[in-house]
Motif scaffolding. Structure first.
Motif: not given
Length: 194
Positions: A1-6, A8-20
């Motif tokens: 579960x911790x790997x999946x959450x990590x 997802x968090x990394x994906x969300x961070x990349x998404x925000x970085x691209x938008x920014x």
């Protein structure tokens, strides 16, 4: 579960970085400069990674627009909240809206000028768009009620007028020294009959 959450968090961070990065590049050089190649270079990810987040540039512009609506809703809420008199609240909302458009032209263009795959005025409308429109509804509620007008139509007409002022001002199509007179006339028209 911790790997999946990590992940997802990394994906969300990349998404925000691209938008920014897209926002920054668009504000600096215009939307024509925003390409997946340039974004990939800027965020230091490959183009396939960008495409794993967004179908293409239009999806990136849509993500920027939705983010902009969230910011606009917050700005409008903060501007009108301290005002209890309808005209004062409407003036605060109007000035904030026009300042937002002037200060962030590329963001404003993503929200209102570029064709984006985002529904407006339906059940599928993203919450940030509903929140921004809700601020218009809140500002005109007492005026529309006093006039007997449909509040959503009233808000749409006011928003349309402000969009016209913002767009024509950005395009240097209006006399700059008459800005306050135009805003005052618009407010007088909105308040008349209330």
């Amino acid at each position: 579960m911790a790997v999946q959450q990590r992940r997802e968090r990394e994906r969300a961070d990349r998404h925000r970085l691209i938008v920014k990065a897209a926002r920054e590049l668009a504000e600096a050089e215009g939307w024509g400069a925003v390409t997946t190649r340039r974004l990939a270079e800027r965020v230091e990810y490959s183009q396939p990674v960008l495409y794993s987040h967004f179908k293409g540039k239009s999806a990136i512009v849509a993500a920027v627009a939705v983010e902009g609506f969230a910011e606009l809703a917050t700005a409008l809420r903060q501007a009108r909240a301290p005002h209890h008199a309808p005209r004062a609240a409407l003036l605060a909302l109007t000035d904030t809206y026009l300042d937002f458009a002037r200060e962030q032209p590329a963001l404003y263009a993503a929200m209102f000028v570029h064709e984006i795959d985002v529904e407006f005025g339906s059940e599928a409308t993203p919450e940030p768009l509903k929140a921004a429109f809700g601020e218009f509804l809140g500002a005109i509620e007492p005026l529309a009620a006093a006039r007997g007008d449909d509040r959503e139509t009233f808000a749409e007409v006011l928003w349309s007028a402000l969009h016209g002022l913002a767009t024509l001002t950005e395009g240097s199509r209006m006399r700059p020294h008459e800005h306050r007179a135009r805003v005052d006339l618009l407010l007088d028209m909105a308040v008349s009959g209330a």
